[in-house]
Scaffold this active site. Structure first.
Site, PDB file in Angstrom:
ATOM      1  N   SER A  85      15.762  41.850  19.808  1.00  0.00           N
ATOM      2  CA  SER A  85      14.897  42.552  18.861  1.00  0.00           C
ATOM      3  C   SER A  85      13.467  42.468  19.359  1.00  0.00           C
ATOM      4  O   SER A  85      13.086  41.504  20.039  1.00  0.00           O
ATOM      5  CB  SER A  85      14.992  41.910  17.473  1.00  0.00           C
ATOM      6  OG  SER A  85      13.961  42.377  16.616  1.00  0.00           O
ATOM      7  N   TYR A 143      15.190  35.048  11.999  1.00  0.00           N
ATOM      8  CA  TYR A 143      15.820  36.127  12.759  1.00  0.00           C
ATOM      9  C   TYR A 143      15.180  36.290  14.142  1.00  0.00           C
ATOM     10  O   TYR A 143      15.876  36.324  15.164  1.00  0.00           O
ATOM     11  CB  TYR A 143      15.718  37.428  11.971  1.00  0.00           C
ATOM     12  CG  TYR A 143      16.333  38.631  12.646  1.00  0.00           C
ATOM     13  CD1 TYR A 143      17.709  38.868  12.568  1.00  0.00           C
ATOM     14  CD2 TYR A 143      15.556  39.544  13.348  1.00  0.00           C
ATOM     15  CE1 TYR A 143      18.278  39.969  13.179  1.00  0.00           C
ATOM     16  CE2 TYR A 143      16.121  40.653  13.965  1.00  0.00           C
ATOM     17  CZ  TYR A 143      17.473  40.860  13.873  1.00  0.00           C
ATOM     18  OH  TYR A 143      18.035  41.954  14.486  1.00  0.00           O
TER      19      TYR A 143
END
Length: 258
Positions: free
Chosen positions: A150, A163
């Site tokens: 990400s 995350y």
């Protein structure tokens, strides 16, 4: 998406989380290149069946298998089912692995809990580590692996501490995988999408106009990303043209937070 890439036809990919979002687009891009897929879904069989139908239309039929990548004890059973699926395709090995399955987290550092950490670790790190390990006997020498990270591993954003940190761990793992699998000529790269307009994280980028605009305003190309921006990059990395790319991080984010 109608052309077949040289030497792609007849090959087989395993894609986790292939029934929705980026995973779905990747499966369909591979099918358009003549690559058959065994893809996983967690619970929605109807979504998975719809993707299978689309792969069949593309001429490279896929097979959907249920799997929760956060439950490592299920991996031996999955590998056995994947072997059976390969046999129905007339193959005993597969060529490409895309570790795409993921779950969202909006936990900040100050409010992140042990439960949240364990859940994110189980899917995003432990799951990729152990599932790939279990699949190594089935992947061909000279195969390709793409892990999904990400943009949040590169830049910090509020309420993404857990995350983003897990995705950063995936990027480090990718380099170690590339090093250790080098003797088998298996390349391992990582694709890092920016904010994408899918149902991920409750669809916040897609459905919240304020968030959508904020992301677009911070992105050099002036809009949020779409699943169809990322799927072709993943499929491309698995093609012969990118065979000498290894242990690299490719951010697919339109130039966010440059």
């Amino acid at each position: 998406m109608s052309h077949t890439t040289k030497n792609a036809a007849g090959k087989v990919a395993i894609v986790t989380g292939g029934s929705r979002g980026i995973g779905r687009d990747t499966v369909l891009r591979l099918a358009a290149r003549g690559v058959r897929t065994i893809f996983t879904f967690r619970s929605n069989r109807a979504e998975a069946d719809a993707v299978v139908a689309l792969t069949r239309e593309a001429g490279a039929p896929g097979i959907a298998l249920a799997l929760d990548t956060g439950v490592a004890s299920s991996f031996d059973g999955f590998v056995a089912r994947a072997s059976e699926a390969l046999a129905t395709m007339g193959a005993d090995r597969f060529d490409f692995l895309v570790n795409n399955a993921g779950i969202s987290s909006t936990a900040s550092f100050t409010e992140g809990t042990e439960h949240e950490l364990d859940a994110q670790f189980a899917v995003h790190f432990k799951g990729i580590f152990l599932l790939t390990q279990k699949l190594l006997p089935l992947i061909r020498d000279g195969g390709r692996i793409v892990n999904i990270s990400s943009g949040l591993a590169r830049f910090a954003f509020p309420n993404r501490a857990v995350y983003g940190s897990m995705k950063a761990a995936v990027e480090a793992l990718t380099r170690y995988m590339a090093l250790e699998l080098g003797p088998r000529r298996i390349s391992v790269n990582v694709v890092a999408p920016g904010p994408i307009a899918t149902d991920f994280s409750g669809g916040i980028v897609r459905d919240n106009p304020q968030v959508n605009k904020a992301v677009a305003d911070q992105t050099a190309l002036g809009r949020v990303g779409l699943a169809e921006d990322v799927g072709p990059v993943i499929a491309g990395l698995l093609s012969d043209e990118f065979g000498w790319v290894n242990a690299q991080r490719i951010e697919v984010a339109g130039g966010i937070h440059i």
